[in-house]
Design a protein around this motif. Structure first.
Motif, PDB file in Angstrom:
ATOM      1  N   VAL A   1      27.744  45.850  40.376  1.00 23.82           N
ATOM      2  CA  VAL A   1      27.860  46.969  41.335  1.00 23.82           C
ATOM      3  C   VAL A   1      29.324  47.286  41.656  1.00 23.82           C
ATOM      4  O   VAL A   1      29.604  48.116  42.522  1.00 23.82           O
ATOM      5  CB  VAL A   1      27.094  46.664  42.649  1.00 23.82           C
ATOM      6  CG1 VAL A   1      25.604  46.745  42.419  1.00 23.82           C
ATOM      7  CG2 VAL A   1      27.487  45.314  43.229  1.00 23.82           C
ATOM      8  N   LYS A   2      30.244  46.605  40.944  1.00 24.60           N
ATOM      9  CA  LYS A   2      31.686  46.843  41.104  1.00 24.60           C
ATOM     10  C   LYS A   2      32.136  46.694  42.569  1.00 24.60           C
ATOM     11  O   LYS A   2      32.964  47.465  43.062  1.00 24.60           O
ATOM     12  CB  LYS A   2      32.078  48.250  40.613  1.00 24.60           C
ATOM     13  CG  LYS A   2      31.595  48.586  39.214  1.00 24.60           C
ATOM     14  CD  LYS A   2      32.160  47.633  38.176  1.00 24.60           C
ATOM     15  CE  LYS A   2      31.700  48.010  36.776  1.00 24.60           C
ATOM     16  NZ  LYS A   2      32.012  46.968  35.769  1.00 24.60           N
ATOM     17  N   ALA A   3      31.569  45.718  43.262  1.00 21.99           N
ATOM     18  CA  ALA A   3      31.877  45.537  44.684  1.00 21.99           C
ATOM     19  C   ALA A   3      32.534  44.179  44.927  1.00 21.99           C
ATOM     20  O   ALA A   3      32.305  43.221  44.186  1.00 21.99           O
ATOM     21  CB  ALA A   3      30.598  45.642  45.514  1.00 21.99           C
ATOM     22  N   GLN A   4      33.351  44.111  45.975  1.00 25.36           N
ATOM     23  CA  GLN A   4      33.928  42.847  46.416  1.00 25.36           C
ATOM     24  C   GLN A   4      33.021  42.221  47.476  1.00 25.36           C
ATOM     25  O   GLN A   4      32.319  42.920  48.211  1.00 25.36           O
ATOM     26  CB  GLN A   4      35.310  43.076  47.045  1.00 25.36           C
ATOM     27  CG  GLN A   4      36.414  43.427  46.067  1.00 25.36           C
ATOM     28  CD  GLN A   4      37.724  43.677  46.807  1.00 25.36           C
ATOM     29  OE1 GLN A   4      37.865  44.684  47.495  1.00 25.36           O
ATOM     30  NE2 GLN A   4      38.682  42.772  46.668  1.00 25.36           N
ATOM     31  N   ILE A   5      33.055  40.896  47.557  1.00 21.94           N
ATOM     32  CA  ILE A   5      32.370  40.188  48.630  1.00 21.94           C
ATOM     33  C   ILE A   5      33.345  39.179  49.223  1.00 21.94           C
ATOM     34  O   ILE A   5      34.001  38.432  48.490  1.00 21.94           O
ATOM     35  CB  ILE A   5      31.065  39.513  48.141  1.00 21.94           C
ATOM     36  CG1 ILE A   5      30.379  38.774  49.306  1.00 21.94           C
ATOM     37  CG2 ILE A   5      31.283  38.597  46.950  1.00 21.94           C
ATOM     38  CD1 ILE A   5      28.961  38.316  48.997  1.00 21.94           C
ATOM     39  N   LEU A   6      33.483  39.196  50.534  1.00 25.98           N
ATOM     40  CA  LEU A   6      34.444  38.350  51.241  1.00 25.98           C
ATOM     41  C   LEU A   6      33.716  37.567  52.323  1.00 25.98           C
ATOM     42  O   LEU A   6      32.847  38.100  53.015  1.00 25.98           O
ATOM     43  CB  LEU A   6      35.525  39.216  51.890  1.00 25.98           C
ATOM     44  CG  LEU A   6      36.578  38.488  52.743  1.00 25.98           C
ATOM     45  CD1 LEU A   6      37.583  37.770  51.851  1.00 25.98           C
ATOM     46  CD2 LEU A   6      37.293  39.469  53.682  1.00 25.98           C
ATOM     47  N   GLU A   7      34.083  36.286  52.484  1.00 30.27           N
ATOM     48  CA  GLU A   7      33.542  35.470  53.567  1.00 30.27           C
ATOM     49  C   GLU A   7      34.578  35.336  54.675  1.00 30.27           C
ATOM     50  O   GLU A   7      35.709  34.901  54.431  1.00 30.27           O
ATOM     51  CB  GLU A   7      33.142  34.078  53.074  1.00 30.27           C
ATOM     52  CG  GLU A   7      32.601  33.200  54.200  1.00 30.27           C
ATOM     53  CD  GLU A   7      32.249  31.786  53.768  1.00 30.27           C
ATOM     54  OE1 GLU A   7      31.768  31.014  54.618  1.00 30.27           O
ATOM     55  OE2 GLU A   7      32.473  31.444  52.587  1.00 30.27           O
ATOM     56  N   LEU A   8      34.191  35.716  55.883  1.00 26.91           N
ATOM     57  CA  LEU A   8      35.032  35.530  57.069  1.00 26.91           C
ATOM     58  C   LEU A   8      34.339  34.497  57.956  1.00 26.91           C
ATOM     59  O   LEU A   8      33.395  34.813  58.688  1.00 26.91           O
ATOM     60  CB  LEU A   8      35.196  36.849  57.834  1.00 26.91           C
ATOM     61  CG  LEU A   8      35.964  37.974  57.130  1.00 26.91           C
ATOM     62  CD1 LEU A   8      35.823  39.282  57.913  1.00 26.91           C
ATOM     63  CD2 LEU A   8      37.438  37.601  56.985  1.00 26.91           C
ATOM     64  N   PRO A   9      34.774  33.234  57.894  1.00 27.04           N
ATOM     65  CA  PRO A   9      34.080  32.191  58.659  1.00 27.04           C
ATOM     66  C   PRO A   9      34.391  32.258  60.149  1.00 27.04           C
ATOM     67  O   PRO A   9      35.480  32.652  60.561  1.00 27.04           O
ATOM     68  CB  PRO A   9      34.610  30.889  58.046  1.00 27.04           C
ATOM     69  CG  PRO A   9      35.934  31.245  57.464  1.00 27.04           C
ATOM     70  CD  PRO A   9      35.861  32.685  57.055  1.00 27.04           C
TER      71      PRO A   9
END
Length: 425
Positions: free
Chosen positions: A258-266
Motif C-alpha cells: 500500500v506504499k505506506a509508512q507505519i510508525l510506533e510511538l510508545p
C-alpha cells in the motif's frame, strides 16, 4: 483469550468500514475493546437468533476454535460448570435436558464471559502509567425484573452492573442520572452523553459506553520544537496546525503493498503504543487513505506491526497535535452489520436478562475522547550517545502532514484499545 482479542480486532475493522462508508473525509475515533465488552454484556442475556447475530457480527462464534498449549483457565471453568450442572440434573432426576443448540449457546456464552473477565482484569491491573476510563453500564426500565444470574454475571465478568431507572414516569431525571454518571467516570470530559429527546418514556433498555484515554509519551515532544505548519486535507485544501517535532529512535516500517509508512510511538514504560499508518503524500491524499483503509485486515495489521517489519531506526518525526471527541448512535450501524433482532420489540430475545419477553435494546451510544499533545516524560537512561554521532545525519523522515490512520494497542497481549482516522486535526 487470544481468540477473543482476535475477534475484537476483526470487529474493530468491520465497524470502521461501516462507520466510514458514507464519509471518507471525517475524523473517526472509537474504542472497539469497550464496545465489544458492552455488547458482550448484552450477549450474556441474549438467546436464540438475538444471540447468534451478535456472535456473528462480533466474531464471538470463532472463540471455540482456540487452540493453546498452555492450560486455559476458562476451559477449566466451563468444565467445572458442566459437571456441576450434570450433578444438579442428576439430583432432580428426570429433568428434560436442554437442546444441543441451547447447550452449545450456553457454553459459548460462558466461555466468552470468562475470557472478557480475564482480559478486563489484566487491563485493570496496568493502568498506573495512563488514564483509561471505561464507563460501561446497562440502564433498564424498573418495571422489568432482572434475572439474579444475569446480575451476577455482569458483575463478575464485565466489572459493571445493570441499573434500574424510571424511564416511563421520570424520563428527564433518568437522562440526567445517566449523563452525570458518565461525566464522573470520564474525568469530566464526556458531558451530555444523551441530549434532550434522545430518551423518551418508551425507552426500556439503554447500553451506555463511554471511554476517556490519556497517556504520556515515552519520548516527549519538546514544546520549543512545535511550529505552525500546513496540513493537507485534500488536493486543494490546507489548514494550519500545531506540528510537533523530534528526532529519536523509533520502530518504523514500510508497507510495500500500500506504499505506506507505519510508525510506533510508545507511551510511558512501553506497555501501550500508538501506531500511525501514513499513506504516501500525493495529489489526492484522501484517495490514498481510502486505498489503505480498503486493504486493512486483522491479519495484515498483525504482520505490518510486527518487529520483523518494523526495525528500530533514527527517525525525524513530525506529528500534529489533535483532540478527537466522537459520538455514535450505533443502533442503525449495528443493524446494517447484521445485529437486528435485539432492537426489534417483537423479535428480541433477551430473556437471559429479564423473564419479561417484551424487553428489547432501545439505544446503544458510544462516545470517546482523546488528547494528543507534546506531554511526556523522557525515557529513563536515554543518554543520547550513539554510534552515529560522528557521521552525517542519516535518519528517516516521518511527516504526518496529511490524513492518516492510527490505533492504540496494548503491546503484550495485542489488544487494540482505540482505532481512528485523522483527516483534519
Amino acid at each position: 483469550m487470544d481468540s477473543l482479542i482476535a475477534a475484537n480486532s476483526k470487529f474493530c475493522f468491520d465497524l470502521f468500514q461501516e462507520i466510514s462508508k458514507n464519509d471518507g473525509a471525517k475524523n473517526i475515533f472509537f474504542c472497539p475493546l469497550s464496545l465489544s465488552a458492552a455488547l458482550g454484556m448484552v450477549r450474556l442475556g441474549a438467546r436464540s437468533d438475538s444471540a447468534h447475530q451478535i456472535d456473528q457480527v462480533l466474531h464471538f462464534d470463532e472463540l471455540s476454535q482456540e487452540k493453546s498449549a498452555a492450560p486455559d483457565p476458562c476451559l477449566k471453568y466451563r468444565e467445572r460448570r458442566v459437571l456441576a450442572d450434570s450433578s444438579l440434573e442428576g439430583q432432580k432426576g428426570g429433568t428434560k435436558s436442554p437442546s444441543p443448540q441451547a447447550e452449545s449457546s450456553k457454553e459459548q456464552n460462558e466461555l466468552l464471559s470468562c475470557y472478557f473477565g480475564q482480559l478486563l482484569s489484566k487491563l485493570d491491573r496496568i493502568k498506573a502509567d495512563y488514564t483509561l476510563s471505561i464507563a460501561n453500564r446497562l440502564y433498564g426500565e424498573q418495571e422489568f425484573p432482572i434475572c439474579p444470574e444475569y446480575l451476577d454475571g455482569v458483575i463478575q465478568f464485565y466489572h459493571t452492573t445493570i441499573e434500574s431507572v424510571d424511564f416511563r414516569k421520570d424520563t428527564e431525571r433518568s437522562r440526567q442520572k445517566i449523563n452525570f454518571w458518565v461525566e464522573s467516570q470520564s474525568q469530566g470530559k464526556i458531558k451530555e452523553l444523551f441530549s434532550k429527546d434522545t430518551i423518551n418514556n418508551g425507552t426500556v433498555l439503554v447500553l451506555v459506553n463511554a471511554v476517556y484515554f490519556k497517556a504520556k509519551w515515552e519520548n516527549y515532544f519538546d514544546v520549543k520544537n512545535t511550529v505552525d505548519a500546513p496540513f493537507s486535507l485534500s488536493e486543494n485544501e490546507k489548514k494550519t496546525v500545531k506540528m510537533m517535532y523530534q528526532v529519536g529512535m523509533f520502530r518504523i516500517g514500510f508497507i510495500e503493498e500500500v506504499k505506506a509508512q507505519i510508525l510506533e510511538l510508545p507511551y510511558t514504560k512501553g506497555k501501550l503504543s500508538m501506531f500511525v499508518l501514513l499513506p504516501p503524500d500525493s495529489a489526492d491524499n484522501l484517495k490514498c487513505l481510502q486505498e489503505l483503509e480498503r486493504n486493512i485486515t486483522y491479519e495484515k495489521i498483525v504482520a505490518w506491526s510486527s518487529s520483523e517489519n518494523m526495525p528500530e531506526k533514527e527517525v525525524a518525526v513530525s506529528f500534529p497535535q489533535f483532540t478527537l471527541e466522537d459520538s455514535y448512535d450505533l443502533n442503525s450501524i449495528l443493524q446494517d452489520m447484521g445485529i437486528t433482532d435485539v432492537f426489534d420489540e417483537k423479535k428480541a430475545d433477551l430473556t437471559g436478562i429479564s423473564p419479561n419477553p417484551s424487553l428489547y435494546l432501545s439505544k446503544v451510544v458510544h462516545k470517546t475522547f482523546v488528547e494528543v499533545d507534546e506531554n511526556g516524560t523522557q525515557a529513563v537512561g536515554a543518554s543520547g550517545a550513539s554510534g552515529s554521532v560522528m557521521s552525517a545525519p542519516s535518519w528517516e523522515t516521518f511527516n504526518a502532514d496529511h490524513p492518516f490512520l492510527f490505533f492504540i494497542r496494548h503491546n503484550k497481549n495485542q489488544t487494540i484499545f482505540f482505532y481512528g482516522r485523522v483527516c483534519s486535526p
